[in-house]
Design a protein around this motif. Structure first.
Motif, PDB file in Angstrom:
ATOM      1  N   SER A   1       7.268  -0.501 -17.653  1.00  0.00           N
ATOM      2  CA  SER A   1       7.082   0.231 -16.405  1.00  0.00           C
ATOM      3  C   SER A   1       6.120  -0.497 -15.460  1.00  0.00           C
ATOM      4  CB  SER A   1       6.589   1.642 -16.738  1.00  0.00           C
ATOM      5  OG  SER A   1       6.510   2.402 -15.581  1.00  0.00           O
ATOM      6  N   VAL A   2       4.988  -0.979 -15.990  1.00  0.00           N
ATOM      7  CA  VAL A   2       4.032  -1.730 -15.159  1.00  0.00           C
ATOM      8  C   VAL A   2       4.718  -2.954 -14.544  1.00  0.00           C
ATOM      9  CG1 VAL A   2       1.969  -3.199 -15.229  1.00  0.00           C
ATOM     10  CG2 VAL A   2       1.958  -0.981 -16.387  1.00  0.00           C
ATOM     11  N   LEU A   3       5.575  -3.588 -15.323  1.00  0.00           N
ATOM     12  CA  LEU A   3       6.239  -4.799 -14.832  1.00  0.00           C
ATOM     13  C   LEU A   3       7.358  -4.504 -13.853  1.00  0.00           C
ATOM     14  CD1 LEU A   3       6.500  -6.866 -18.135  1.00  0.00           C
ATOM     15  CD2 LEU A   3       5.223  -7.539 -16.094  1.00  0.00           C
ATOM     16  N   GLY A   4       8.132  -3.434 -14.111  1.00  0.00           N
ATOM     17  CA  GLY A   4       9.383  -3.344 -13.361  1.00  0.00           C
ATOM     18  C   GLY A   4       9.773  -2.014 -12.757  1.00  0.00           C
ATOM     19  N   THR A   5       8.981  -0.947 -12.916  1.00  0.00           N
ATOM     20  CA  THR A   5       9.383   0.332 -12.326  1.00  0.00           C
ATOM     21  C   THR A   5       8.748   0.500 -10.954  1.00  0.00           C
ATOM     22  OG1 THR A   5       9.578   1.331 -14.514  1.00  0.00           O
ATOM     23  CG2 THR A   5       9.441   2.834 -12.647  1.00  0.00           C
ATOM     24  N   GLY A   6       9.563   0.564  -9.944  1.00  0.00           N
ATOM     25  CA  GLY A   6       9.059   0.832  -8.603  1.00  0.00           C
ATOM     26  C   GLY A   6       8.682  -0.419  -7.836  1.00  0.00           C
ATOM     27  N   ARG A   7       8.383  -0.214  -6.560  1.00  0.00           N
ATOM     28  CA  ARG A   7       8.123  -1.352  -5.674  1.00  0.00           C
ATOM     29  C   ARG A   7       6.670  -1.804  -5.695  1.00  0.00           C
ATOM     30  NH1 ARG A   7      11.419   2.095  -2.379  1.00  0.00           N
ATOM     31  NH2 ARG A   7      13.570   1.384  -2.499  1.00  0.00           N
ATOM     32  N   ALA A   8       5.826  -1.028  -6.394  1.00  0.00           N
ATOM     33  CA  ALA A   8       4.455  -1.504  -6.583  1.00  0.00           C
ATOM     34  C   ALA A   8       4.317  -2.213  -7.929  1.00  0.00           C
ATOM     35  CB  ALA A   8       3.475  -0.324  -6.509  1.00  0.00           C
TER      36      ALA A   8
ATOM     37  N   GLU B   1       0.838  -1.217   0.000  1.00  0.00           N
ATOM     38  CA  GLU B   1       0.000   0.000   0.000  1.00  0.00           C
ATOM     39  C   GLU B   1       0.865   1.256   0.000  1.00  0.00           C
ATOM     40  OE1 GLU B   1      -3.780  -1.977   2.403  1.00  0.00           O
ATOM     41  OE2 GLU B   1      -2.254  -0.842   3.502  1.00  0.00           O
ATOM     42  N   LEU B   2       1.967   1.186   0.717  1.00  0.00           N
ATOM     43  CA  LEU B   2       2.872   2.330   0.762  1.00  0.00           C
ATOM     44  C   LEU B   2       3.465   2.590  -0.628  1.00  0.00           C
ATOM     45  CD1 LEU B   2       4.523   4.410   2.400  1.00  0.00           C
ATOM     46  CD2 LEU B   2       6.203   2.595   2.826  1.00  0.00           C
ATOM     47  N   ALA B   3       3.937   1.529  -1.264  1.00  0.00           N
ATOM     48  CA  ALA B   3       4.517   1.681  -2.609  1.00  0.00           C
ATOM     49  C   ALA B   3       3.466   2.216  -3.579  1.00  0.00           C
ATOM     50  CB  ALA B   3       5.064   0.343  -3.098  1.00  0.00           C
ATOM     51  N   GLU B   4       2.239   1.712  -3.476  1.00  0.00           N
ATOM     52  CA  GLU B   4       1.181   2.186  -4.381  1.00  0.00           C
ATOM     53  C   GLU B   4       0.851   3.654  -4.151  1.00  0.00           C
ATOM     54  OE1 GLU B   4      -1.218  -2.011  -5.167  1.00  0.00           O
ATOM     55  OE2 GLU B   4      -2.011  -0.564  -3.711  1.00  0.00           O
ATOM     56  N   ALA B   5       0.849   4.057  -2.890  1.00  0.00           N
ATOM     57  CA  ALA B   5       0.530   5.457  -2.585  1.00  0.00           C
ATOM     58  C   ALA B   5       1.597   6.380  -3.173  1.00  0.00           C
ATOM     59  CB  ALA B   5       0.423   5.645  -1.071  1.00  0.00           C
ATOM     60  N   LEU B   6       2.854   6.031  -2.994  1.00  0.00           N
ATOM     61  CA  LEU B   6       3.936   6.873  -3.513  1.00  0.00           C
ATOM     62  C   LEU B   6       3.948   6.874  -5.037  1.00  0.00           C
ATOM     63  CD1 LEU B   6       6.768   5.811  -1.056  1.00  0.00           C
ATOM     64  CD2 LEU B   6       6.130   8.187  -1.510  1.00  0.00           C
ATOM     65  N   GLU B   7       3.915   5.699  -5.614  1.00  0.00           N
ATOM     66  CA  GLU B   7       4.055   5.605  -7.064  1.00  0.00           C
ATOM     67  C   GLU B   7       2.801   6.104  -7.777  1.00  0.00           C
ATOM     68  OE1 GLU B   7       5.638   1.592  -7.569  1.00  0.00           O
ATOM     69  OE2 GLU B   7       7.202   2.133  -6.138  1.00  0.00           O
ATOM     70  N   GLY B   8       1.658   6.034  -7.097  1.00  0.00           N
ATOM     71  CA  GLY B   8       0.431   6.572  -7.670  1.00  0.00           C
ATOM     72  C   GLY B   8       0.516   8.068  -7.928  1.00  0.00           C
ATOM     73  N   ILE B   9       1.334   8.774  -7.162  1.00  0.00           N
ATOM     74  CA  ILE B   9       1.523  10.208  -7.423  1.00  0.00           C
ATOM     75  C   ILE B   9       2.858  10.455  -8.149  1.00  0.00           C
ATOM     76  CG2 ILE B   9       0.049  10.961  -5.510  1.00  0.00           C
ATOM     77  CD1 ILE B   9       2.657  11.533  -3.916  1.00  0.00           C
ATOM     78  N   GLY B  10       3.443   9.384  -8.683  1.00  0.00           N
ATOM     79  CA  GLY B  10       4.674   9.532  -9.464  1.00  0.00           C
ATOM     80  C   GLY B  10       5.877   9.889  -8.630  1.00  0.00           C
ATOM     81  N   ALA B  11       5.846   9.522  -7.360  1.00  0.00           N
ATOM     82  CA  ALA B  11       6.951   9.891  -6.470  1.00  0.00           C
ATOM     83  C   ALA B  11       7.829   8.680  -6.188  1.00  0.00           C
ATOM     84  CB  ALA B  11       6.392  10.444  -5.161  1.00  0.00           C
ATOM     85  N   GLY B  12       9.086   8.807  -6.507  1.00  0.00           N
ATOM     86  CA  GLY B  12      10.030   7.756  -6.141  1.00  0.00           C
ATOM     87  C   GLY B  12      10.674   8.127  -4.820  1.00  0.00           C
TER      88      GLY B  12
END
Lengths: 455, 425
Positions: free
Chosen positions: B276-283, A86-97
């Motif tokens: 990107s959907v597959l591999g960018t970021g931890r989500a 959920e944390l990763a989704e919240a951050l990445e949902g706003i394009g924040a790394g």
């Protein structure tokens, strides 16, 4: 061959120099002690927020080496309000790394995002740092990843060389002698409880700083930061001083045997000097001449004259405490001893004869000129401002940086080099095929040669 | 509203050199960037690695610039410089304090027009040694360092110009002659095969005058010869090609690749969003599944190569935790690829948001921005396309990803390369 229509043989005369000012930094301190620094840079609609925590690996007891790095890694494991996913989704949902980096002196938590998302990103960053839960499953997973990374380091010639050089240079008990992320033995027993207690001691607003750079409105920002970090409390206790002492007083050659290696990874170095040395600017100039630029003495000799290597560099590891000085290169196995001999020749010649006036001018011009080139992005600016907090540097440090460089003289350069570069004390670490390189290295008569098996 | 509005003025000199000027006075620095339309794809048989070796020779001086002088002058000016060679192009670039713009234009034009008189056997011998050491350092003495040699040979047939790597083979590097240098220069290093971008703090009118002065008299070259071999390709590999390599590596790693539409094709946007959907970021799907939930991988990486000749290459890899087998990794990766047909609106939105931030960060520096403008000029004849690129990524829908997955990510279009620690197999 085509004739030119005008005389092309003279380099063009530069135009009028344009003024560069380090952007204005607005500084304030929150009631809980957090040092807040804000820089407005509005070229692109983007922001970087960087939290600088006085939580470097230097402060970790050697029995828990790697704890600061692992705790930083494990922040992604979730918070009191959100699971890891959920944390990763919240951050990445706003394009924040969100990136966590832990070094010897600090842990930095940085987030970059579009400016319109800063409020949400900052709140999430605060949540990650103030309310992490380190659930066992996530903590163990992150630790397993670190353990796997240690195995990877052990098979990469370049990291093997770096890790061995650190160990051979420093006396037992000096933190810099161990890998910054620890060893299998020290990481294996660590748990979420260790991370929690580390955070309790070191993730405190007193002693930490928050740098925000980008397309932002300073007025609203303080309220925003207060909302996110206002309830945070505590102050970091200073850690006990540890002297940075060398393992050996005299020059030695340490071969780490890697049978069949096509190249030798070479590191030559010794205990260096702290970032806050009065010789800092002179040493920047000195290092540029020795091995800090493409046209340095080392690179022109070893690469452009002899073709021994793809590139060679020298480097002062300026840290709060005396980080190492060193030279690094990878060379073809057959020329290993030749490369060490030439590198030693360049170091000794520069120490003995000093730098020429023209070299000092050129090196100074290079470092002065390149300064604004590395201050274009919000994250570059944030890192620079962050250094003020990590090293306790004065507010006018960047404003006067180039003037202080321009003031460095030829004599100061040479003398600073003589104080801080000592060829007769170097540990020369060579990761390569001992059967091929041992005899030629012994023939150089640089000091005792010892062969170590790859662990 | 578009997130970027980078100004660009475009010109073309009589000799065919395309010029883009993009003013930004935020910081007193300026970038000069040149893309030549030549890369490893143009290398003939027996000369793999030559485009890259040639790039090294471009720093060995030219008629009016002595050896090492190029680096000395730029460094003394307080500038940074480099170059890189890739499948389809070679780029050269410097960023300097803005009052040194003319210096950068002089240096770049001298080697575009007057490189050959400065070439000697001694310089070639020296740079061959340097490049061989580069190959040893980055490929031969590096765990997994030679993965692209295997992968390119599996994805592209031996008649295709992408079959071999940019670094090339040791034998071919050793075989290069001064005559090769002369031929390559005359054929490819011509103004009508180059685009020049100036980006940063400068006055456009005087900059254009300087570009004309320094580059204008370099004669137009002949049209380029056709690519060696056969650049046409079936859109799919047609089966699963596999290879297992036992090597000095610490952990098992599985690479997978597929042919996908070329960078210049509309279909490539779906490949970028899929990566990107597959591999960018931890989500992302692979991180969540292989790294976090199943705990079989230490790391996962995905990317879509921006290649232009016939097909591009979609790539991913997973590094296994100790004791994980290549089969386990491959099965897990395969499941995730197949499952991409179920991608949701939310996942696509997240991938686009991450890409958007990365894209803006990727143009913050004038040097990076100049390079992007050169790329869009070179590949699309339209540098200003940079400003609308994010919009095209935003337009990719879950339906597009489903079609892309079905068309390109199946087992009938796949190369699988597994590295296994020596002695563990």
């Amino acid at each position: 061959m085509m004739a030119a229509s005008f005389d092309r043989s003279e380099a063009p005369v530069p135009g009028p120099i344009r003024r560069f000012d380090f952007p204005r930094v607005t500084e304030s301190r929150m009631a809980n002690g957090l040092d807040l620094r804000i820089v407005r840079a509005a070229r692109f609609p983007i922001v970087t927020a960087m939290l600088i925590l006085d939580a470097g690996e230097w402060a970790v007891d050697s029995t828990q080496a790697g704890l600061a790095v692992l705790a930083g890694d494990a922040l992604e494991g979730g918070t009191a309000r959100r699971s890891a996913t959920e944390l990763a989704e919240a951050l990445e949902g706003i394009g924040a790394g969100l990136g966590v980096t832990t070094g010897w002196d600090a842990t930095t938590v940085a987030v970059s995002c579009l400016a319109e998302r800063l409020g949400e990103a900052l709140a999430l960053m605060a949540e990650v740092v103030l309310e992490p839960t380190f659930p066992a499953e996530e903590f163990d997973r992150v630790r397993d990843q670190r353990l796997a990374a240690i195995q990877q380091r052990a098979m990469n010639p370049s990291t093997v060389a770096g890790d061995h050089a650190a160990r051979f240079i420093h006396a037992d008990g000096v933190p810099f002698g161990r890998p910054v992320a620890g060893t299998e033995e020290t990481i294996e027993p660590l748990s979420g409880d260790d991370a929690r207690s580390w955070l309790g001691e070191r993730y405190c607003p007193g002693g930490s700083g928050l740098v925000i750079v980008g397309d932002i409105d300073g007025g609203e920002l303080e309220t925003l930061v207060e909302g996110c970090f206002g309830a945070w409390s505590g102050t970091v206790e200073p850690s006990d001083p540890v002297a940075v002492t060398p393992r050996h007083e005299r020059r030695r050659v340490e071969i780490v045997h890697r049978p069949g290696a096509v190249q030798s990874e070479i590191r030559m170095g010794h205990v260096g000097v702290s970032k806050v040395t009065p010789d800092y600017f002179s040493l920047l100039v000195y290092n540029t001449i020795l091995g800090g630029s493409f046209t340095s003495r080392l690179n022109l000799n070893l690469r452009e004259k002899h073709g021994f290597t793809y590139g060679v560099r020298s480097h002062f590891g300026f840290r709060r405490n005396a980080g190492p000085f060193g030279i690094s290169m990878a060379v073809e196995t057959a020329v290993t001893a030749d490369a060490v001999r030439e590198a030693m020749f360049e170091v000794e010649t520069l120490v003995n004869d000093g730098a020429s006036a023209d070299e000092v001018d050129a090196a100074r011009d290079y470092i002065v000129g390149i300064f604004p080139l590395r201050l274009e992005t919000t994250s570059q600016l944030a890192s620079r401002v962050g250094e003020l907090i990590i090293y306790g540097l004065p507010d006018d440090y960047h404003a006067t940086y180039r003037d202080r460089l321009r003031a460095v003289t030829q004599k100061e350069t040479t003398e600073a080099g003589r104080r801080h570069v000592r060829p007769e004390e170097m540990s020369i670490v060579v990761v390569g095929d001992a059967d091929e390189i041992r005899a030629p290295l012994e023939a150089l008569e640089l000091g005792p040669v010892e062969v170590h098996e790859l662990a | 509203m578009a997130v970027l509005s980078i100004p660009v003025e475009r010109y073309e000199l009589d000799n065919g050199l395309r010029v883009s000027l993009s003013v930004d006075k935020t910081t007193p620095v300026v970038a000069v960037n040149l893309w030549y339309g030549v890369g490893s794809r143009n290398e003939r048989e027996g000369r793999t690695g030559f485009a890259h070796l040639f790039e090294h020779m471009m720093f060995q001086g030219s008629e009016h610039v002595a050896k090492n002088r190029h680096f000395e002058l730029v460094e003394r000016a307080g500038g940074s410089l480099n170059a890189s060679t890739w499948f389809d192009r070679t780029n050269y670039f410097e960023t300097v304090p803005s009052h040194h713009l003319e210096l950068a234009l002089w240096l770049e034009s001298d080697r575009m027009g007057w490189m050959l008189p400065a070439m000697t056997q001694e310089k070639l011998d020296n740079q061959r040694d340097v490049v061989m050491n580069e190959r040893r350092q980055r490929y031969d003495n590096q765990p997994y360092g030679d993965w692209d040699e295997y992968m390119q040979a599996m994805v592209f047939p031996d008649t295709h110009p992408y079959h071999h790597t940019v670094i090339g083979s040791m034998d071919d590097i050793a075989a290069a002659t001064l005559e090769d240098i002369g031929d390559f220069f005359e054929t490819f290093y011509i103004p009508n095969n180059a685009v020049l971008t100036v980006c940063g703090d400068f006055d456009p009118e005087s900059a254009l005058g300087l570009v004309e002065r320094y580059f204008g008299e370099i004669p137009r070259g002949e049209d380029l010869p056709p690519l060696p071999g056969d650049p046409t390709l079936e859109p799919s590999i047609g089966r699963t090609v596999r290879e297992v390599v036992e090597a000095e590596v610490p952990l098992t790693r599985v690479y997978m690749a597929a042919r996908v539409p070329p960078y210049t094709d509309e279909g490539f946007y779906a490949a970028e969003v899929a990566a990107s959907v597959l591999g960018t970021g931890r989500a992302s799907r692979l991180y969540r599944s292989l790294v976090r939930d199943r705990r079989i991988a230490k790391d996962v990486v995905t990317f879509a190569f921006p290649l232009t000749t016939g097909s591009s290459m979609f790539m991913l890899w997973a590094t296994g935790l100790p004791s994980v087998t290549p089969d386990e990794l491959e099965t897990a990766l395969d499941e995730e690829l197949q499952d991409l047909v179920t991608v949701s609106e939310e996942e696509v939105a997240r991938a686009v948001a991450m890409t958007e931030t990365q894209f803006v960060r990727g143009v913050e520096q004038v040097g990076d921005r100049a390079d992007m403008l050169s790329m869009f000029d070179r590949y699309f004849d339209d540098p200003a396309r940079l400003n609308s690129e994010v919009d095209r990524l935003r337009a990719v829908s879950p339906g597009d990803l489903k079609l892309f997955t079905e068309a390109f990510l199946g087992t009938d279009n796949r190369a699988v390369l597994a590295y296994v620690p020596k002695g563990a197999a």
